[in-house]
Design a protein around this motif. Structure first.
Motif, short mmCIF file in Angstrom:
data_model
loop_
_atom_site.label_atom_id
_atom_site.label_comp_id
_atom_site.label_asym_id
_atom_site.label_seq_id
_atom_site.Cartn_x
_atom_site.Cartn_y
_atom_site.Cartn_z
N LYS A 1 0.82 -1.21 0.00
CA LYS A 1 0.00 0.00 0.00
C LYS A 1 0.86 1.27 0.00
O LYS A 1 0.38 2.34 -0.37
CB LYS A 1 -0.92 0.00 1.22
N LEU A 2 2.12 1.13 0.45
CA LEU A 2 3.00 2.29 0.54
C LEU A 2 3.89 2.44 -0.70
O LEU A 2 4.62 3.42 -0.83
CB LEU A 2 3.88 2.20 1.78
N ARG A 3 3.81 1.49 -1.64
CA ARG A 3 4.61 1.56 -2.85
C ARG A 3 3.94 2.47 -3.89
O ARG A 3 2.79 2.89 -3.71
CB ARG A 3 4.80 0.17 -3.45
N PHE A 4 4.64 2.73 -4.98
CA PHE A 4 4.03 3.45 -6.10
C PHE A 4 2.93 2.57 -6.70
O PHE A 4 3.06 1.35 -6.76
CB PHE A 4 5.09 3.77 -7.17
N GLU A 5 1.87 3.19 -7.14
CA GLU A 5 0.75 2.42 -7.67
C GLU A 5 1.11 1.74 -8.98
O GLU A 5 0.67 0.62 -9.26
CB GLU A 5 -0.46 3.33 -7.87
#
Length: 231
Positions: free
Chosen positions: A29-33
């Motif tokens: 969820k904290l990574r780039f989409e």
């Protein structure tokens, strides 16, 4: 992150490391989409690279927690800005001192992820995976405190080592002296509120002059002593 330096000819900027940390975060969820978002951030960062390499980086290290390295780093930032330079403080330790400073300095202002007060301008430590825009300044001051590694020193033009007057500070300084002396050409020593015999031992240990910093309770007030430190 420390292995990345083996594959590049020049040190990577702190912004690039933050982007990579976000891209490889253990929490999806904290990574780039998308990969496009990652590439967009990297492309923008490398676009600014021609400006970033002109920055002068100062790494502030401490002998032991409580030796005053954060005080020296913040005071140095204020002094440099007051003297007409463009300096930015980067909190790289987990003490959270910058946010705590707002408790005794209510007029300190937070704007666009940075804290401002008088001549001070600083960025607090954000958690892994948090990518924020960091202003490009002439001088970057990285406050690592007493917990640092060799990778932290790669891009430093100057290494400022701070030791305090307590006996355990002297013990910690002796323990770190061998690794620090490997960077002798860019190493400077500050003794914070130290007695003369202590300063003599430190000067002999590193075979270099030592800047003696006296007690000063006004962190954000730029004094002549702080200007001398900046010079």
């Amino acid at each position: 992150m420390k292995y990345l330096s083996e594959y590049v000819s020049e040190p990577l900027s702190q912004n690039v490391y933050q982007i990579i940390q976000q891209a490889t975060n253990t929490d999806p969820k904290l990574r780039f989409e998308t990969a496009k978002d990652l590439w967009s951030n990297l492309k923008q960062e490398f676009k600014n690279d021609s400006q970033m390499h002109l920055s002068f980086n100062i790494a502030i290290l401490g002998a032991k927690q409580g030796c005053g390295s954060t005080y020296i780093a913040m005071a140095l930032t204020s002094a440099l800005n007051e003297m007409g330079y463009s300096a930015l403080y980067h909190e790289k330790n987990k003490t959270n001192h910058l946010r705590k400073a707002t408790e005794f300095v209510p007029s300190m202002v937070e704007k666009e992820y940075c804290f401002f007060y008088k001549y001070f301008h600083g960025v607090p430590l954000y958690g892994p995976g948090v990518c924020i825009p960091i202003p490009n300044e002439d001088i970057n001051i990285f406050d690592y405190g007493s917990l640092y590694n060799s990778h932290d020193l790669i891009s430093a033009d100057i290494i400022l080592f701070v030791c305090g007057n307590a006996p355990w500070n002297l013990e910690a300084t002796y323990a770190k002296s061998e690794s620090l002396n490997q960077h002798k050409e860019r190493l400077f020593i500050v003794c914070n509120m130290c007695e003369k015999h202590f300063i003599s031992k430190i000067a002999k240990l590193f075979s270099t002059p030592v800047f003696s910093f006296s007690y000063d309770k006004e962190l954000f007030v730029v004094t002549e002593e702080k200007r001398q430190l900046a010079n």
